[in-house]
Design an enzyme around this catalytic site. Structure first.
Site, PDB file in Angstrom:
ATOM      1  N   ASN A 162      68.744  40.061  76.987  1.00 20.03           N
ATOM      2  CA  ASN A 162      69.910  40.531  76.294  1.00 20.03           C
ATOM      3  C   ASN A 162      70.586  40.788  75.340  1.00 20.03           C
ATOM      4  O   ASN A 162      71.225  39.730  75.388  1.00 20.03           O
ATOM      5  CB  ASN A 162      70.862  41.512  77.752  1.00 20.03           C
ATOM      6  CG  ASN A 162      71.738  42.502  77.767  1.00 20.03           C
ATOM      7  OD1 ASN A 162      71.624  43.516  77.754  1.00 20.03           O
ATOM      8  ND2 ASN A 162      73.122  41.844  77.332  1.00 20.03           N
ATOM      9  N   GLU A 163      70.502  41.716  74.192  1.00 18.57           N
ATOM     10  CA  GLU A 163      70.943  41.166  73.012  1.00 18.57           C
ATOM     11  C   GLU A 163      70.853  40.234  72.488  1.00 18.57           C
ATOM     12  O   GLU A 163      72.339  39.914  71.684  1.00 18.57           O
ATOM     13  CB  GLU A 163      72.878  41.926  73.377  1.00 18.57           C
ATOM     14  CG  GLU A 163      72.580  43.121  73.944  1.00 18.57           C
ATOM     15  CD  GLU A 163      73.816  43.919  74.339  1.00 18.57           C
ATOM     16  OE1 GLU A 163      74.297  44.951  74.159  1.00 18.57           O
ATOM     17  OE2 GLU A 163      74.981  42.660  74.443  1.00 18.57           O
ATOM     18  N   ASP A 164      70.090  38.929  72.584  1.00 22.46           N
ATOM     19  CA  ASP A 164      70.366  38.619  71.831  1.00 22.46           C
ATOM     20  C   ASP A 164      70.302  38.231  70.369  1.00 22.46           C
ATOM     21  O   ASP A 164      70.519  37.489  69.658  1.00 22.46           O
ATOM     22  CB  ASP A 164      68.845  37.957  72.533  1.00 22.46           C
ATOM     23  CG  ASP A 164      69.368  37.226  74.192  1.00 22.46           C
ATOM     24  OD1 ASP A 164      70.705  36.180  74.438  1.00 22.46           O
ATOM     25  OD2 ASP A 164      68.763  37.215  75.044  1.00 22.46           O
TER      26      ASP A 164
END
Length: 872
Positions: A437-439
């Protein structure tokens, strides 16, 4: 002799192992003594809570009073007898399904295991260490503080960046939400949080995996069954049986030398997502035998279906689709983002999981995205999704991270990804495996996203998915683009892998034209109006959200003191973890509504605001699913479906499974047949920089049909002027006409101009409904002049509520227009009833009938927007 699995679940005790000079821990001498566990599996906060040694972190500001627990080391121990049959079997192993997190295990005084990854199960050969049958064995587990270990790792490998909470979390393979998030508290748990058991066997079925593929016309399916044994004997054999949902055998055979077996099933019953068909599940059973003696059996349910992600060019917009196709049918994904449903994981039972997924099904969802900062969800979760038709997009357990890439860390990641992929694969509901997620999105950020939090933009080639990545500004790509996809492709090639969420753009990860997008220009970012959602869609919106208070029963629970029951109290703020949430809620409320600072009224208006925001997004983005080449948005996943504890958040169902009013708006928008109205100009806000030429609105009417067949309805329109308090006579042929909805897509019904029939001062409410051939209303909506803060409500407005015979139906009627009529049972009367629909809009004289369960003779109350301003 057959395999025996013996739970090690009784006689467990716990105590403080090392306070590390923590004053609070040292103050209480009882912590030094062994105390029996309240349940097993366990985490230490559960035991302290049960023993009344810490206050309930779900209440008030108690979270801040229990932080000392995470600073200490804790120990669990138990005794269990050696079994007679264990000594006669060649393999005896102690199995730990999950230890949270830095655990050292001793059996009869000898160290047998050291674990540093919460997501890695362990299996230890203990045959030589067990005492003789009938004697007691001593098992103990030391859990070291993750906070202290995080400090050690940070000192050794260097500090990482973190947008969200404690940056030490990056070094540790532990559920990231334990460190706190913008919807949950900091509760750094430890303990044996999953089952422990003794496994004795000659040979066991280590893995049973089933895949299927169907012919394009679905007249037959090929079933492949793969069996892996821990140890194979020349005299042993594996028989496979495949049964349908009724228990009828549809295939049988024996595995070949490589452990595989294939079958052809004629006229298979397919598995479909919720709203698209039934969820047929087959069962494959493997029976391992030797000389007619059954050594082991294993069964798995599976669905016959195909799931693909379709990325193809659009006919009139840039980029490509991001669209799920199930069994050859393009579908619009209607989903909710899932976070762990509790801070203390052992409290999550199979029954709770099924109740949660039942709520998703009831709300017409067909997808859940399991967010990467939590856990790899349980078999109970997947069972529920399989049974109820909820597609699962599952992130691997990486979120908002700046991860280390040294060899020891990457080795742990490889093992974790392999074992969790093996466990999740084969599920009918598993639609997508996602790297995290959102890395990638955060790698594109530069500066201070929140006060005191700094990120630096990483310079890298967004289109490089091959590498090498090690000596670049963004070496973590090795995890998402090398390690995980290679393992996923090897172990689970029939499920699409997606590197991250969001991901896909050639210049930025959060690209509106390619892949999935997190749309936070409403609430976060630019704080755009939620009415702007229609211009903010991406090809697939996997996150967006708006805050709303939970049910007042929940509010009263986390703010039990009367002096805290106002919107600006510390207790209220402590149960909203969103950055600048108090400012953002106030901003959106002030923009749209007149509201009261009395807590119950304030909470209600926030719920209405959330409901309106989600309604806009769901309707306007489904409108963009317009048939082949016109699927400019092919799905939306609301952040978030559920809560981790009682709080105000983006969730549309609160921690106690109490639906917020937004649940019903979402349910209507996600129904098989839904209708929408778009108003121009949509707002009457006074804007002297951009004056309008007219206040008289025009309307566009549209509808969505998620079913695979064409539908015909009568479209009814009615209009009411809040200025004159009279119904408006619509032009001939406008109020009623026959319409056809195309299958599986949006259909436009044209526009309606009001220029010739109303004046500039008119306040037009337009209502639309679709009536089927039986005369039943299948979908309806009312479009209002906004902002609501400008509207004056007739002082004599009344809502009448009557309960039908038997208490299973409630009729609601108003004498003047009513916005957001919420039906409920009084908070002192126990749990609310279960409403089929709620948060209703009413025109004068219109009567709505709502089905209800669980009234049990209790009175029905109603509230609506600004009812507190009316003449009593």
């Amino acid at each position: 002799m057959s395999r025996t699995r013996t739970p090690i679940s009784s006689n467990w005790e716990w105590k403080l192992a090392n306070a590390h000079q923590n004053v609070t821990a040292l103050k209480d001498p009882t912590l030094q003594s062994w105390m029996p566990v309240s349940q097993f599996p366990s985490v230490i906060q559960l035991e302290l809570l049960h023993s009344k040694l810490i206050p309930d972190p779900n209440v008030g500001e108690n979270e801040r009073l229990i932080q000392w627990v995470g600073e200490c080391d804790w120990e669990y121990r138990c005794s269990f007898p050696s079994l007679n049959n264990a000594s006669t079997l060649p393999n005896v192993e102690l199995v730990f399904e999950g230890l949270d997190t830095f655990a050292t295990v001793f059996l009869n005084g000898k160290e047998i295991l050291k674990s540093e990854n919460m997501f890695l199960p362990a299996r230890v050969d203990v045959k030589a260490l067990l005492k003789t049958p009938g004697e007691e064995n001593e098992l103990s587990i030391l859990f070291e503080s993750a906070l202290r270990k995080g400090t050690e790792l940070e000192e050794k490998f260097g500090a990482r960046e973190s947008m969200m909470r404690d940056k030490r979390r990056n070094h540790i393979r532990k559920a990231q939400y334990h460190w706190g998030w913008d919807w949950g508290p900091i509760i750094v748990t430890c303990g044996p949080y999953l089952p422990v058991y003794l496994d004795a066997y000659t040979s066991r079925i280590e893995d049973l995996h089933v895949t299927s593929s169907t012919s394009p016309d679905h007249l037959f399916a090929d079933i492949s069954v793969f069996v892996k044994l821990s140890k194979a004997y020349t005299e042993s054999s594996v028989e496979i049986q495949v049964l349908d949902a009724l228990g009828t055998q549809v295939a049988a055979g024996k595995t070949s030398a490589d452990g595989s077996c294939t079958f052809k099933v004629l006229k298979p019953s397919l598995w479909w997502p919720n709203g698209h068909g039934d969820q047929h599940l087959y069962t494959a059973t493997a029976i391992l035998s030797q000389f007619n003696d059954t050594l082991d059996t294993s069964s798995k349910k599976f669905g016959i279906r195909s799931i693909e992600i379709i990325q193809r060019p659009l006919s009139s917009e840039p980029g490509k689709t991001f669209m799920f196709n199930v069994n050859g049918r393009d579908i619009f994904a209607q989903g909710g983002d899932w976070i762990p449903a509790d801070n203390l994981l052992p409290r999550l039972t199979r029954e709770k999981y099924h109740s949660w997924i039942k709520m998703a099904q009831r709300g017409n969802l067909n997808m859940i995205r399991v967010w990467g900062g939590g856990i790899y969800e349980t078999d109970d979760f997947f069972d529920a999704c399989d049974e109820m038709g909820i597609l699962v997009w599952h992130d691997y357990a990486f979120a908002c991270g700046d991860l280390p890439v040294h060899p020891k860390f990457l080795d742990s990641v490889r093992k974790e990804v392999e074992c969790q992929t093996l466990r999740m694969r084969g599920r009918a509901s598993l639609a997508l495996l996602c790297g995290g997620n959102e890395d990638f999105m955060l790698a594109d950020w530069d500066g201070e996203p929140f006060p005191g939090t700094y990120l630096h933009k990483k310079n890298y080639d967004h289109e490089d998915v091959v590498g090498p990545f090690e000596n670049t500004d963004f070496p973590q790509r090795k995890i998402y683009l090398d390690i995980i996809p290679k393992i996923a492709e090897k172990l689970c090639p029939n499920v699409q892998y997606w590197a991250n969420s969001p991901w896909g753009g050639a210049e930025e990860a959060n690209d509106l034209t390619v892949g999935d997008v997190h749309q936070w220009d409403v609430w976060h970012g630019k704080s755009r109006s939620y009415q702007d959602y229609k211009s903010l869609s991406g090809r697939f919106v996997s996150e967006f959200g708006m805050h709303g208070y939970p049910d007042m029963r929940t509010v009263n629970e986390f703010a039990p003191n009367p002096e805290d029951r106002h919107p600006q109290s510390r207790a209220i703020d402590s149960h909203n973890k969103g950055h600048l949430a108090e400012t953002r809620i106030a901003r959106y409320l002030a923009e749209n509504f007149r509201y009261s600072n009395e807590l119950e009224k304030f909470a209600y208006v926030s719920q209405l605001m959330q409901s309106e925001a989600y309604g806009y997004a769901c309707r306007d983005w489904k409108r963009k699913f317009g048939g082949k080449g016109k699927e400019s948005c092919a799905g939306l996943i609301i952040w978030q479906l559920n809560d981790v504890y009682p709080c105000t958040s983006w969730a549309f169902i609160d921690y106690h499974l109490r639906p917020k009013p937004a649940f019903y708006t979402i349910k209507r928008a996600f129904a098989p047949i839904s209708v929408g109205i778009d108003r121009t100009p949509w707002s009457r806000w006074i804007d002297d920089d951009h004056p309008r030429t007219t206040e008289i609105p025009a309307f566009e009417i549209f509808a969505h049909n998620t079913t695979p067949v064409e539908k015909r309805f009568t479209l009814l329109l009615s209009a009411y002027d809040m200025h004159t308090h009279k119904y408006i006579v619509l032009p001939p042929g406008t109020a009623k006409r026959e319409v056809t909805l195309q299958p599986g897509q949006n259909t436009e019904f044209g526009s309606l101009s009001m220029t010739e029939i109303v004046g500039e001062e008119s306040l037009v409410i337009l209502a639309a409904s679709l009536v089927n051939q039986k005369g039943e209303v299948e979908a309806q909506i009312m479009n209002w002049p906004e902002p609501f803060r400008y509207l004056s409500w007739h002082e004599d407005t009344r809502v009448s509520v009557s309960v039908g015979v038997g208490g299973g139906e409630v009729r609601v009627k108003a004498n003047y227009p009513v916005k957001g009529c919420l039906l409920y049972v009084g908070y002192e009367d126990g749990e609310d009833a279960e409403w089929e629909d709620n948060m209703l809009d009413l025109l004068p004289g219109q009567e709505l009938s709502v089905k209800v369960k669980g009234l049990n003779g209790r009175a029905v109350l109603a509230k609506w927007l600004n009812d507190w301003e009316l003449k009593k």
